[in-house]
Design a protein around this motif. Structure first.
Motif, PDB file in Angstrom:
ATOM      1  N   TYR A 218     -45.597 -36.091 -38.158  1.00  0.00           N
ATOM      2  CA  TYR A 218     -45.395 -35.727 -36.793  1.00  0.00           C
ATOM      3  C   TYR A 218     -45.393 -34.264 -36.179  1.00  0.00           C
ATOM      4  O   TYR A 218     -45.595 -34.222 -35.062  1.00  0.00           O
ATOM      5  N   VAL A 219     -45.294 -33.570 -37.263  1.00  0.00           N
ATOM      6  CA  VAL A 219     -44.958 -32.193 -36.857  1.00  0.00           C
ATOM      7  C   VAL A 219     -45.826 -31.294 -37.423  1.00  0.00           C
ATOM      8  O   VAL A 219     -46.822 -30.598 -36.712  1.00  0.00           O
ATOM      9  N   GLU A 220     -46.015 -31.066 -38.720  1.00  0.00           N
ATOM     10  CA  GLU A 220     -46.739 -29.828 -39.257  1.00  0.00           C
ATOM     11  C   GLU A 220     -48.103 -30.545 -39.938  1.00  0.00           C
ATOM     12  O   GLU A 220     -49.065 -29.436 -40.187  1.00  0.00           O
ATOM     13  N   GLN A 221     -48.263 -31.611 -40.063  1.00  0.00           N
ATOM     14  CA  GLN A 221     -49.657 -32.218 -40.730  1.00  0.00           C
ATOM     15  C   GLN A 221     -50.099 -31.428 -41.721  1.00  0.00           C
ATOM     16  O   GLN A 221     -51.052 -30.850 -41.937  1.00  0.00           O
ATOM     17  N   ARG A 222     -49.206 -31.204 -43.010  1.00  0.00           N
ATOM     18  CA  ARG A 222     -49.500 -30.744 -44.039  1.00  0.00           C
ATOM     19  C   ARG A 222     -49.713 -31.735 -45.331  1.00  0.00           C
ATOM     20  O   ARG A 222     -48.948 -32.545 -45.244  1.00  0.00           O
ATOM     21  N   ILE A 223     -50.706 -31.203 -46.354  1.00  0.00           N
ATOM     22  CA  ILE A 223     -50.598 -32.067 -47.481  1.00  0.00           C
ATOM     23  C   ILE A 223     -50.068 -31.133 -48.442  1.00  0.00           C
ATOM     24  O   ILE A 223     -50.693 -29.825 -48.841  1.00  0.00           O
ATOM     25  N   HIS A 224     -49.043 -31.522 -49.319  1.00  0.00           N
ATOM     26  CA  HIS A 224     -48.533 -30.720 -50.509  1.00  0.00           C
ATOM     27  C   HIS A 224     -49.383 -30.875 -51.705  1.00  0.00           C
ATOM     28  O   HIS A 224     -49.950 -32.180 -52.045  1.00  0.00           O
ATOM     29  N   CYS A 225     -49.687 -29.727 -52.472  1.00  0.00           N
ATOM     30  CA  CYS A 225     -50.435 -30.035 -53.662  1.00  0.00           C
ATOM     31  C   CYS A 225     -49.897 -29.517 -54.973  1.00  0.00           C
ATOM     32  O   CYS A 225     -49.509 -28.309 -54.832  1.00  0.00           O
ATOM     33  N   PHE A 226     -49.819 -30.072 -55.932  1.00  0.00           N
ATOM     34  CA  PHE A 226     -49.236 -29.836 -57.101  1.00  0.00           C
ATOM     35  C   PHE A 226     -50.048 -29.801 -58.222  1.00  0.00           C
ATOM     36  O   PHE A 226     -50.657 -30.814 -58.507  1.00  0.00           O
ATOM     37  N   ASP A 227     -50.201 -28.674 -59.095  1.00  0.00           N
ATOM     38  CA  ASP A 227     -51.087 -28.558 -60.179  1.00  0.00           C
ATOM     39  C   ASP A 227     -50.312 -28.938 -61.432  1.00  0.00           C
ATOM     40  O   ASP A 227     -49.326 -28.636 -61.787  1.00  0.00           O
ATOM     41  N   ILE A 228     -50.962 -30.113 -61.986  1.00  0.00           N
ATOM     42  CA  ILE A 228     -50.128 -30.691 -63.308  1.00  0.00           C
ATOM     43  C   ILE A 228     -50.485 -29.687 -64.349  1.00  0.00           C
ATOM     44  O   ILE A 228     -49.457 -29.501 -65.074  1.00  0.00           O
ATOM     45  N   GLN A 229     -51.597 -29.176 -64.490  1.00  0.00           N
ATOM     46  CA  GLN A 229     -51.868 -28.369 -65.892  1.00  0.00           C
ATOM     47  C   GLN A 229     -50.984 -26.969 -65.689  1.00  0.00           C
ATOM     48  O   GLN A 229     -50.383 -26.638 -66.594  1.00  0.00           O
ATOM     49  N   ALA A 230     -51.025 -26.422 -64.518  1.00  0.00           N
ATOM     50  CA  ALA A 230     -50.337 -25.040 -64.067  1.00  0.00           C
ATOM     51  C   ALA A 230     -48.868 -25.311 -64.117  1.00  0.00           C
ATOM     52  O   ALA A 230     -48.166 -24.480 -64.013  1.00  0.00           O
ATOM     53  N   GLU A 231     -48.657 -26.584 -63.766  1.00  0.00           N
ATOM     54  CA  GLU A 231     -47.208 -26.880 -63.269  1.00  0.00           C
ATOM     55  C   GLU A 231     -46.586 -25.939 -62.220  1.00  0.00           C
ATOM     56  O   GLU A 231     -45.230 -25.424 -62.323  1.00  0.00           O
ATOM     57  N   ARG A 232     -47.157 -26.028 -61.128  1.00  0.00           N
ATOM     58  CA  ARG A 232     -46.775 -25.123 -60.082  1.00  0.00           C
ATOM     59  C   ARG A 232     -47.350 -25.752 -58.722  1.00  0.00           C
ATOM     60  O   ARG A 232     -48.307 -26.341 -58.669  1.00  0.00           O
ATOM     61  N   TRP A 233     -46.805 -25.529 -57.650  1.00  0.00           N
ATOM     62  CA  TRP A 233     -47.413 -25.902 -56.368  1.00  0.00           C
ATOM     63  C   TRP A 233     -48.514 -25.066 -55.656  1.00  0.00           C
ATOM     64  O   TRP A 233     -48.438 -23.594 -55.998  1.00  0.00           O
ATOM     65  N   ASN A 235     -51.145 -23.941 -52.532  1.00  0.00           N
ATOM     66  CA  ASN A 235     -51.179 -23.744 -51.227  1.00  0.00           C
ATOM     67  C   ASN A 235     -51.307 -25.116 -50.421  1.00  0.00           C
ATOM     68  O   ASN A 235     -52.255 -25.926 -50.815  1.00  0.00           O
ATOM     69  N   ASP A 236     -50.737 -25.196 -49.287  1.00  0.00           N
ATOM     70  CA  ASP A 236     -50.789 -26.748 -48.654  1.00  0.00           C
ATOM     71  C   ASP A 236     -51.994 -26.729 -47.897  1.00  0.00           C
ATOM     72  O   ASP A 236     -52.796 -25.701 -47.574  1.00  0.00           O
ATOM     73  N   ILE A 237     -52.572 -27.820 -47.632  1.00  0.00           N
ATOM     74  CA  ILE A 237     -53.593 -28.218 -46.788  1.00  0.00           C
ATOM     75  C   ILE A 237     -53.374 -28.862 -45.563  1.00  0.00           C
ATOM     76  O   ILE A 237     -52.470 -29.653 -45.504  1.00  0.00           O
ATOM     77  N   VAL A 238     -53.895 -28.276 -44.565  1.00  0.00           N
ATOM     78  CA  VAL A 238     -53.842 -28.840 -43.194  1.00  0.00           C
ATOM     79  C   VAL A 238     -54.856 -29.967 -42.947  1.00  0.00           C
ATOM     80  O   VAL A 238     -56.002 -29.668 -43.203  1.00  0.00           O
ATOM     81  N   TYR A 239     -54.388 -31.249 -42.526  1.00  0.00           N
ATOM     82  CA  TYR A 239     -55.491 -31.896 -42.367  1.00  0.00           C
ATOM     83  C   TYR A 239     -55.748 -32.183 -40.861  1.00  0.00           C
ATOM     84  O   TYR A 239     -54.921 -31.739 -39.777  1.00  0.00           O
ATOM     85  N   PRO A 240     -56.966 -32.889 -40.380  1.00  0.00           N
ATOM     86  CA  PRO A 240     -57.340 -32.949 -39.203  1.00  0.00           C
ATOM     87  C   PRO A 240     -56.212 -33.287 -38.176  1.00  0.00           C
ATOM     88  O   PRO A 240     -55.549 -34.228 -38.285  1.00  0.00           O
ATOM     89  N   HIS A 241     -56.202 -32.636 -36.949  1.00  0.00           N
ATOM     90  CA  HIS A 241     -55.073 -32.676 -36.032  1.00  0.00           C
ATOM     91  C   HIS A 241     -55.453 -34.006 -35.233  1.00  0.00           C
ATOM     92  O   HIS A 241     -54.503 -34.387 -34.405  1.00  0.00           O
ATOM     93  N   GLU A 242     -56.605 -34.597 -35.468  1.00  0.00           N
ATOM     94  CA  GLU A 242     -56.817 -35.593 -34.358  1.00  0.00           C
ATOM     95  C   GLU A 242     -56.326 -37.056 -34.755  1.00  0.00           C
ATOM     96  O   GLU A 242     -56.634 -38.030 -34.084  1.00  0.00           O
ATOM     97  N   ILE A 243     -55.932 -37.175 -35.936  1.00  0.00           N
ATOM     98  CA  ILE A 243     -55.266 -38.483 -36.566  1.00  0.00           C
ATOM     99  C   ILE A 243     -53.828 -38.539 -36.764  1.00  0.00           C
ATOM    100  O   ILE A 243     -53.179 -37.275 -36.996  1.00  0.00           O
ATOM    101  N   LEU A 244     -53.363 -39.540 -36.486  1.00  0.00           N
ATOM    102  CA  LEU A 244     -51.952 -39.709 -37.012  1.00  0.00           C
ATOM    103  C   LEU A 244     -52.040 -40.324 -38.193  1.00  0.00           C
ATOM    104  O   LEU A 244     -52.451 -41.356 -38.709  1.00  0.00           O
ATOM    105  N   TYR A 245     -51.243 -39.625 -39.429  1.00  0.00           N
ATOM    106  CA  TYR A 245     -51.447 -40.012 -40.770  1.00  0.00           C
ATOM    107  C   TYR A 245     -50.963 -41.379 -41.164  1.00  0.00           C
ATOM    108  O   TYR A 245     -49.794 -41.767 -40.536  1.00  0.00           O
TER     109      TYR A 245
END
Length: 372
Positions: A218-233, A235-245
């Protein structure tokens, strides 16, 4: 058959056969048994494997498996592993996640996960997963990923726990089916918003060694992304502002986000559900493309729409599922924007049975399901 070169039979004909047929063909000769059991042949079979639809039926005591690429074949049923033993504790069974070739089954007691099993619906085999002490603290979500290079199925477990000053920490654990062990990933993400808690998550998606999660819709509309092989976070991905998740998923090898289209909210009697596909170009410019939109009547019944896969041989006919008093399948034509019922799938609406997608695989675990 005698005039066909052996190389053609082994590299072109056998890899295109269903798993059940190949299992029977192991009895033809020792050489075929060795060939079909080899990891090289399994990888070759991956490329031609049929897609499967898996769901729960009969009060969540059976797995029902449909062949998506040969829908006229009758579905087959198999019970959950160790169901008779665990039914004494009155636990609930559910499919927690799926990946290329497996589904993750969980036995749920009140407020905790009691047992976990990796199940291969093709070979009717399973592997039990150890549930550690302290495993059930906080809110939990699961993802499933197959490491093809190492023939290793990995379970990703993401949980959170309270810190102080209204802050929470995420803990990521990864289970390897190859070594049958959990490993704690020390990397933690500290968040301050209460909407970042696992209780506000609807789904986790795994794709190409990456785990995607959505928080604070409802606020930041971000997708967190974790790399399994590198074992680190990452950068977040911003998804379309037109939709409610509502949810994220993987469709045809691409990340998708599903939600209610807020740009078309003038009519209070209807809701528009849209599906967006994420595209990352060579220049690393992140873009979202709207794949489809469906207008649904708002009758006070919670309705959800989820794409599953393209129908065989088509890039515009999309098999989807919707929850409108029960999960059911429908086919959506992207060209003509028409939804139809896929008559070839003899399935009925089920209240709590989400459909999961995987593929046939020759990988066999030590546990055997009843009737295998």
């Amino acid at each position: 058959m005698a005039n066909i070169p052996t190389e053609v039979v082994e590299s072109c004909i056998l890899p295109r056969l269903p798993v059940k047929t190949l299992i029977r063909f192991k009895c033809v000769s020792n050489s075929w048994k060795t060939l079909i059991s080899s990891s090289e042949f399994c990888r070759l079979h991956y490329r031609h494997a049929n897609r499967l639809l898996v769901t729960s039926v009969d009060g969540d005591t059976l797995l029902e498996v449909h062949n998506l690429d040969s829908p006229l074949d009758p579905p087959f049923l198999c019970p959950y592993p160790d169901l008779e033993q665990l039914s004494r504790f009155r636990e609930v069974t559910t499919i927690l996640a799926s990946c290329e070739f497996f589904v993750l089954v969980g036995y749920l007691a009140p407020h905790r996960v009691e047992r976990l099993f990796l199940v291969n619906p093709s070979t009717l085999s399973y592997q039990g997963i150890i549930v550690q002490r302290g495993f059930n603290r906080g809110y939990v979500k699961y993802g499933l990923y197959f490491d093809e290079a190492n023939d290793d199925c990995k379970v990703v477990r993401i949980s959170d726990f309270d810190l102080r000053n209204d802050q929470y920490s995420w803990k990521i654990e990864i289970y390897s089916s190859k070594i049958n062990k959990w490993r704690l990933i020390e990397d933690k993400l500290i968040v301050s918003s209460p909407f970042d808690r696992m209780e506000y998550f609807n789904s986790v998606a795994c794709l190409n060694n990456l785990v995607y999660l959505i928080t604070d819709p409802y606020v930041e509309q971000r997708i967190h992304c974790f790399d399994i092989q590198a074992e680190r976070w990452r950068n977040d991905i911003v998804y379309p502002h037109e939709i409610l998740y509502l949810e994220i998923c993987v469709l045809n090898g691409s990340l998708c986000v599903l939600g209610i289209d807020t740009s078309n909210d003038e009519d209070l009697c209807t809701e528009t559900y849209s599906v967006w596909v994420f595209n990352e170009s060579d220049s690393f410019k992140e873009t979202w493309v709207k794949l489809m939109s469906i207008v649904a009547k708002n009758c006070g019944v919670v309705s959800e729409y989820h794409p599953i896969a393209y129908r065989k041989g088509s890039q515009h006919e999309l098999l989807c599922q919707r929850h409108y008093g029960g999960w059911e399948l429908f086919c959506y034509d992207l060209k003509h924007k028409v939804a139809t019922k896929p008559e070839e799938f003899n399935v009925v609406a089920r209240h709590n049975s989400h459909y999961h997608l995987c593929k046939e695989s020759l990988i066999t675990f030590h546990g055997r399901l009843f009737g295998a």
